[in-house]
Scaffold this motif. Structure first.
Motif, mmCIF file in Angstrom:
data_model
loop_
_atom_site.group_PDB
_atom_site.id
_atom_site.type_symbol
_atom_site.label_atom_id
_atom_site.label_comp_id
_atom_site.label_asym_id
_atom_site.label_seq_id
_atom_site.Cartn_x
_atom_site.Cartn_y
_atom_site.Cartn_z
ATOM 1 N N SER A 57 -3.139 6.343 5.116
ATOM 2 C CA SER A 57 -4.066 5.891 6.152
ATOM 3 C C SER A 57 -3.832 4.415 6.488
ATOM 4 O O SER A 57 -3.965 4.006 7.643
ATOM 5 N N ALA A 58 -3.457 3.609 5.515
ATOM 6 C CA ALA A 58 -3.125 2.203 5.773
ATOM 7 C C ALA A 58 -1.853 2.116 6.603
ATOM 8 O O ALA A 58 -1.756 1.296 7.523
ATOM 9 N N PRO A 87 4.861 5.498 3.203
ATOM 10 C CA PRO A 87 3.846 4.511 3.564
ATOM 11 C C PRO A 87 4.267 3.089 3.192
ATOM 12 O O PRO A 87 4.017 2.148 3.938
ATOM 13 N N SER A 121 0.827 -1.191 0.000
ATOM 14 C CA SER A 121 0.000 0.000 0.000
ATOM 15 C C SER A 121 0.870 1.254 0.000
ATOM 16 O O SER A 121 1.911 1.302 0.642
ATOM 17 N N THR A 122 0.438 2.247 -0.709
ATOM 18 C CA THR A 122 1.080 3.555 -0.655
ATOM 19 C C THR A 122 0.130 4.568 -0.012
ATOM 20 O O THR A 122 0.382 5.756 -0.042
ATOM 21 N N ASP A 123 -0.942 4.069 0.570
ATOM 22 C CA ASP A 123 -1.951 4.900 1.225
ATOM 23 C C ASP A 123 -1.505 5.221 2.651
ATOM 24 O O ASP A 123 -1.298 4.322 3.458
ATOM 25 N N CYS A 135 4.473 0.041 5.840
ATOM 26 C CA CYS A 135 3.667 -1.173 5.679
ATOM 27 C C CYS A 135 4.551 -2.421 5.607
ATOM 28 O O CYS A 135 4.225 -3.457 6.196
#
Length: 70
Positions: free
Chosen positions: A10-11, A53, A6-8, A57
């Motif tokens: 929020s994740a 991010p 993920s590059t989000d 992760c």
């Protein structure tokens, strides 16, 4: 095979919160540092605070996998 993470942000934030509540903080931060070191050859506190991010992760995943081995 190319792995995607993920590059989000929020994740990444959710993963960091999980690391803190599960007492995985030290494993997680050590993996963040190792990933940055492999990429840059050095790691400062600034680098850790500004880790992408993707790095966050990956480090979370590694910390959880390591916890399962203990």
């Amino acid at each position: 095979m190319v792995e995607t993470y993920s590059t989000d942000i929020s994740a990444a934030w959710e993963a960091e919160e999980k690391m803190n509540t599960d007492k995985l903080f030290w494993r997680y931060t050590n993996h963040v540092k190792k990933i940055i070191l492999l990429d840059k050859g050095s790691c400062t506190e600034y680098d850790m605070m500004h880790a992408s991010p993707e790095i966050r992760c990956k480090a979370s995943l590694l910390a959880v996998l390591e916890e399962g081995e203990a």
